[in-house]
Design an enzyme around this catalytic site. Structure first.
Site, PDB file in Angstrom:
ATOM      1  N   LYS A 176      41.134  46.260  29.636  1.00  0.00           N
ATOM      2  CA  LYS A 176      40.045  46.777  30.482  1.00  0.00           C
ATOM      3  C   LYS A 176      40.680  47.055  31.840  1.00  0.00           C
ATOM      4  O   LYS A 176      40.805  46.173  32.685  1.00  0.00           O
ATOM      5  CB  LYS A 176      38.951  45.701  30.594  1.00  0.00           C
ATOM      6  CG  LYS A 176      37.544  46.238  30.795  1.00  0.00           C
ATOM      7  CD  LYS A 176      37.343  47.065  32.038  1.00  0.00           C
ATOM      8  CE  LYS A 176      37.238  46.224  33.289  1.00  0.00           C
ATOM      9  NZ  LYS A 176      37.299  47.040  34.523  1.00  0.00           N
ATOM     10  N   GLU A 252      46.769  35.998  37.719  1.00  0.00           N
ATOM     11  CA  GLU A 252      47.577  36.368  38.889  1.00  0.00           C
ATOM     12  C   GLU A 252      46.588  36.887  39.918  1.00  0.00           C
ATOM     13  O   GLU A 252      45.983  37.946  39.731  1.00  0.00           O
ATOM     14  CB  GLU A 252      48.617  37.407  38.500  1.00  0.00           C
ATOM     15  CG  GLU A 252      49.603  36.831  37.476  1.00  0.00           C
ATOM     16  CD  GLU A 252      50.743  37.764  37.074  1.00  0.00           C
ATOM     17  OE1 GLU A 252      50.614  38.985  37.250  1.00  0.00           O
ATOM     18  OE2 GLU A 252      51.751  37.242  36.578  1.00  0.00           O
ATOM     19  N   CYS A 286      49.598  42.610  46.118  1.00  0.00           N
ATOM     20  CA  CYS A 286      49.207  41.205  46.286  1.00  0.00           C
ATOM     21  C   CYS A 286      50.256  40.422  47.059  1.00  0.00           C
ATOM     22  O   CYS A 286      49.954  39.413  47.681  1.00  0.00           O
ATOM     23  CB  CYS A 286      49.001  40.574  44.922  1.00  0.00           C
ATOM     24  SG  CYS A 286      50.457  40.714  43.872  1.00  0.00           S
ATOM     25  N   GLU A 388      42.279  37.212  52.799  1.00  0.00           N
ATOM     26  CA  GLU A 388      43.044  38.372  52.338  1.00  0.00           C
ATOM     27  C   GLU A 388      42.301  39.653  52.716  1.00  0.00           C
ATOM     28  O   GLU A 388      41.121  39.812  52.402  1.00  0.00           O
ATOM     29  CB  GLU A 388      43.210  38.310  50.806  1.00  0.00           C
ATOM     30  CG  GLU A 388      44.036  39.457  50.254  1.00  0.00           C
ATOM     31  CD  GLU A 388      44.076  39.486  48.722  1.00  0.00           C
ATOM     32  OE1 GLU A 388      43.005  39.419  48.088  1.00  0.00           O
ATOM     33  OE2 GLU A 388      45.181  39.586  48.168  1.00  0.00           O
TER      34      GLU A 388
HETATM   35  P1  NAD Z   1      39.058  42.699  41.140  1.00  0.00           P
HETATM   36  O1  NAD Z   1      39.132  41.238  40.879  1.00  0.00           O
HETATM   37  O2  NAD Z   1      37.898  43.238  41.864  1.00  0.00           O
HETATM   38  O3  NAD Z   1      39.109  43.512  39.771  1.00  0.00           O
HETATM   39  C1  NAD Z   1      40.157  43.341  38.843  1.00  0.00           C
HETATM   40  C2  NAD Z   1      39.645  43.675  37.456  1.00  0.00           C
HETATM   41  O4  NAD Z   1      38.663  42.719  37.060  1.00  0.00           O
HETATM   42  C3  NAD Z   1      38.969  45.028  37.334  1.00  0.00           C
HETATM   43  O5  NAD Z   1      39.346  45.605  36.102  1.00  0.00           O
HETATM   44  C4  NAD Z   1      37.483  44.674  37.340  1.00  0.00           C
HETATM   45  O6  NAD Z   1      36.672  45.616  36.705  1.00  0.00           O
HETATM   46  C5  NAD Z   1      37.496  43.375  36.586  1.00  0.00           C
HETATM   47  N1  NAD Z   1      36.371  42.481  36.854  1.00  0.00           N
HETATM   48  C6  NAD Z   1      35.687  42.313  38.002  1.00  0.00           C
HETATM   49  N2  NAD Z   1      34.735  41.359  37.860  1.00  0.00           N
HETATM   50  C7  NAD Z   1      34.822  40.904  36.580  1.00  0.00           C
HETATM   51  C8  NAD Z   1      34.110  39.942  35.810  1.00  0.00           C
HETATM   52  N3  NAD Z   1      33.119  39.219  36.341  1.00  0.00           N
HETATM   53  N4  NAD Z   1      34.463  39.749  34.517  1.00  0.00           N
HETATM   54  C9  NAD Z   1      35.483  40.457  33.973  1.00  0.00           C
HETATM   55  N5  NAD Z   1      36.180  41.392  34.641  1.00  0.00           N
HETATM   56  C10 NAD Z   1      35.873  41.621  35.940  1.00  0.00           C
HETATM   57  O7  NAD Z   1      40.429  43.053  41.868  1.00  0.00           O
HETATM   58  P2  NAD Z   1      40.858  44.456  42.498  1.00  0.00           P
HETATM   59  O8  NAD Z   1      40.024  44.689  43.707  1.00  0.00           O
HETATM   60  O9  NAD Z   1      40.876  45.463  41.400  1.00  0.00           O
HETATM   61  O10 NAD Z   1      42.380  44.168  42.919  1.00  0.00           O
HETATM   62  C11 NAD Z   1      42.766  43.656  44.154  1.00  0.00           C
HETATM   63  C12 NAD Z   1      42.959  42.160  44.083  1.00  0.00           C
HETATM   64  O11 NAD Z   1      43.909  41.842  43.072  1.00  0.00           O
HETATM   65  C13 NAD Z   1      43.524  41.550  45.350  1.00  0.00           C
HETATM   66  O12 NAD Z   1      42.890  40.327  45.601  1.00  0.00           O
HETATM   67  C14 NAD Z   1      44.995  41.303  44.994  1.00  0.00           C
HETATM   68  O13 NAD Z   1      45.633  40.306  45.760  1.00  0.00           O
HETATM   69  C15 NAD Z   1      44.885  40.929  43.565  1.00  0.00           C
HETATM   70  N6  NAD Z   1      46.161  41.142  42.863  1.00  0.00           N
HETATM   71  C16 NAD Z   1      46.919  40.056  42.512  1.00  0.00           C
HETATM   72  C17 NAD Z   1      48.152  40.246  41.883  1.00  0.00           C
HETATM   73  C18 NAD Z   1      49.054  39.084  41.489  1.00  0.00           C
HETATM   74  O14 NAD Z   1      50.003  39.320  40.741  1.00  0.00           O
HETATM   75  N7  NAD Z   1      48.816  37.886  41.952  1.00  0.00           N
HETATM   76  C19 NAD Z   1      48.580  41.523  41.594  1.00  0.00           C
HETATM   77  C20 NAD Z   1      47.779  42.605  41.970  1.00  0.00           C
HETATM   78  C21 NAD Z   1      46.563  42.394  42.604  1.00  0.00           C
HETATM   79  C1  6OH Z   2      50.735  42.669  43.076  1.00  0.00           C
HETATM   80  O1  6OH Z   2      50.081  43.557  43.576  1.00  0.00           O
HETATM   81  C2  6OH Z   2      52.057  42.847  42.557  1.00  0.00           C
HETATM   82  C3  6OH Z   2      52.416  42.221  41.430  1.00  0.00           C
HETATM   83  C4  6OH Z   2      53.712  42.440  40.910  1.00  0.00           C
HETATM   84  C5  6OH Z   2      54.058  42.012  39.690  1.00  0.00           C
HETATM   85  O2  6OH Z   2      53.235  41.415  38.859  1.00  0.00           O
HETATM   86  C6  6OH Z   2      55.402  42.226  39.209  1.00  0.00           C
HETATM   87  O3  6OH Z   2      55.655  41.859  38.057  1.00  0.00           O
HETATM   88  O4  6OH Z   2      56.262  42.763  39.938  1.00  0.00           O
END
Ligand code: NAD
Ligand code: 6OH
Length: 484
Positions: A176, A252, A286, A388
């Site tokens: 998804k 993550e 992230c 964040e």
């Molecule tokens: P988000 O959590 O809003 O959405 C991520 C995904 O989850 C989307 O596909 C969304 O449709 C789905 N989703 C949302 N609510 C849900 C629910 N209740 N049940 C199931 N699925 C659901 O995140 P975003 O805004 O798309 O991405 C940005 C965030 O992601 C930032 O906080 C960033 O730090 C984090 N991020 C973390 C990493 C990591 O590796 N740690 C990597 C990339 C992004």
């Molecule tokens: C977050 O936005 C970046 C994540 C990066 C990875 O998960 C990776 O494998 O480099």
């Protein structure tokens, strides 16, 4: 108008509902996307389960590995299609998509294709109470149907980071992708078909989170595990949703990452490295540094040099090779980032540069651009230092002593990444080991080796992926004890 469909059991399928896919550079609608309803999510889970019992379930490791290399070949063959789809959906600069996102997607498949072939498992010779022996050894089995839920910031990179090891371990997946960036997950279906991976092994359902495809997937009783990248708050909602069916999760999540700059650093390397760490992908990574702590005697010079870098970034059309800085992903996300820009000033920040919205005098004014922004002067308790923001923005603060810098960097509920900039390697190691995070870089940032553990502490995640950590998450280990 282009229609981006769900991909279930090897077929592209439409549904009753659609939503718009918007180009963040100018706000235009570039495609309609089919939203999967509960019945379609169920269909995809059942198709996946059938695939698990079929030819795919009988493939040995060598065959799976070969097919995954063929997926990488197929991505490379369609390189430009993937780059253009990712750029149109996310607004990221074409130079970034071609250097980072798409090459990493192919690399994700190759690394796990190789690793799964090389990996062994532990075994023990065990003494039994009667003085005889037993042999303990473990075998790797797939978990089954893995639900893969991913965000919009590095759409294809993060999706394949999970799909590749899941398939390497013999699982089947229902993915998804983010509603903001549906295109490349759908294109990947073509690469998967090209690679001769059987129908039903890779399925795509589009839609939103709560009350939509995301939640249907996490609640589905026949989904065996959920792997998720996104916001910490969403991770919490998913944990609740999977609790009744006790699914394993790999999360993550978000970060509020610190950088520590010591006065003995290589100044140019630190400034260039941190300009990347703050502004890459318009700050929507992230791992981006949103808090920079600089040893006091370097503070003024560092802030000035970072300001020069920020002001030299070219905010342009994503398809222009010269563009460094694209738009944010959506109007909604821009509202969020701008609300922090306003809050920073209310909280008493000094605006070193930026803080507003650029004006272009063309259609980009309908897009979601913001200025790269640097603040100083905030108290550590300020929300802009604690929460964040996920935009091209950082706060820079001075410190006097190493222990103080460590305490400041660790004063957060998140724990994803840190970077340390120093020429003293003893100090580099010493400070790195005190960081309460999953990943610490010394004199670099986002330098990746895909075999290493990747994940976060605290609010930044649960578990580790990367290398063997991924293979272990995506496997059910069955220990076999044989009395000899
Ligand atoms: P988000 O959590 O809003 O959405 C991520 C995904 O989850 C989307 O596909 C969304 O449709 C789905 N989703 C949302 N609510 C849900 C629910 N209740 N049940 C199931 N699925 C659901 O995140 P975003 O805004 O798309 O991405 C940005 C965030 O992601 C930032 O906080 C960033 O730090 C984090 N991020 C973390 C990493 C990591 O590796 N740690 C990597 C990339 C992004
Ligand atoms: C977050 O936005 C970046 C994540 C990066 C990875 O998960 C990776 O494998 O480099």
């Amino acid at each position: 108008m282009k229609l981006i469909q769900n991909y279930i059991d090897g077929r592209f399928v439409s549904g009753r509902q659609e939503f718009a896919d918007v180009n963040p550079a100018d706000g235009t609608v570039i495609a309609q996307v089919t939203e999967a309803d509960a019945a379609q999510v169920d269909e995809s889970v059942q198709a996946a389960r059938r695939a698990l019992r079929g030819e795919w379930g009988r493939f040995g490791v060598r065959e799976r590995s070969a097919r995954l290399h063929r997926v990488a070949d197929a991505i490379e063959k369609r390189f430009d299609c993937f780059v253009h789809a990712e750029v149109a959906d996310s607004g990221k600069p074409v130079s970034l998509a071609s250097k980072l996102d798409v090459p990493r997607a192919a690399a994700n498949f190759r690394v796990f294709a190789d690793l799964v072939k090389m990996s062994g498992l532990e075994s023990f010779q065990t003494e039994t109470p009667d003085g005889a022996n037993a042999l303990n050894y473990a075998v790797r089995k797939p978990l089954g149907v893995v639900g893969v839920i991913t965000p919009w910031n590095l759409p294809l990179l993060l999706l394949t980071w999970k799909v590749a090891p899941a398939l390497a371990c013999g699982n089947v997946v229902v993915v998804k992708p983010s509603e903001e960036t549906p295109a490349t997950a759908t294109l990947l279906a073509e690469a998967i078909e090209d690679a001769g991976i059987p129908n039903g092994v890779y399925n795509v359902v589009h839609g939103f989170g709560p009350g939509s495809a995301g939640e249907c997937l996490t609640q589905h009783p026949d989904v065996d595990a959920i792997t998720f990248t996104g916001e910490s708050r969403t991770g919490a909602a998913i944990m609740k949703s999977v609790a009744p069916t006790v699914k394993p999760v790999s999360f993550e999540l978000g970060g509020k990452n610190a950088a520590i700059v010591f006065a003995d650093c290589n100044f140019d390397e630190a400034v260039n490295g941190l300009a990347e760490a703050v502004f890459l992908n318009t700050g929507q990574v992230c791992l981006c540094a949103e808090r920079i702590y600089v040893e006091r005697k370097l503070f003024g010079a560092f802030v000035e040099a970072l300001k020069q870098k920020a002001e030299s970034l070219h905010a342009g059309w994503p398809n222009d090779e010269k563009t460094d800085l694209g738009p944010l992903i959506s109007a909604q996300h821009r509202d969020k980032v701008l609300s922090y820009y306003r809050l920073a000033e209310e909280e008493g920040a000094r605006v070193v540069t930026g803080g507003g919205v650029p004006r272009f005098g063309d259609n980009r004014d309908h897009g979601f651009y913001v200025e790269p922004t640097i603040y100083t002067g905030l108290p550590e308790s300020a929300r802009c230092v604690k929460e964040e923001i996920f935009g091209p923005v950082c706060h820079v603060a001075p410190f006097d002593a190493e222990e103080e810098a460590v305490a400041l960097a660790n004063d957060t509920k998140y724990g994803l990444a840190a970077s340390i900039w120093t020429s003293d390697m003893k100090r580099g190691h010493r400070v790195a080991q005190q960081m309460k995070v999953g990943i610490t870089w010394v004199n670099c940032w986002f330098l990746r080796d895909l075999r290493t553990p990747f994940g976060g502490a605290g609010l930044s995640g649960i578990g580790r992926e990367g290398g063997m950590h991924s293979l272990n998450f995506y496997s059910e280990l069955n220990n076999i004890c044989v009395r000899l």
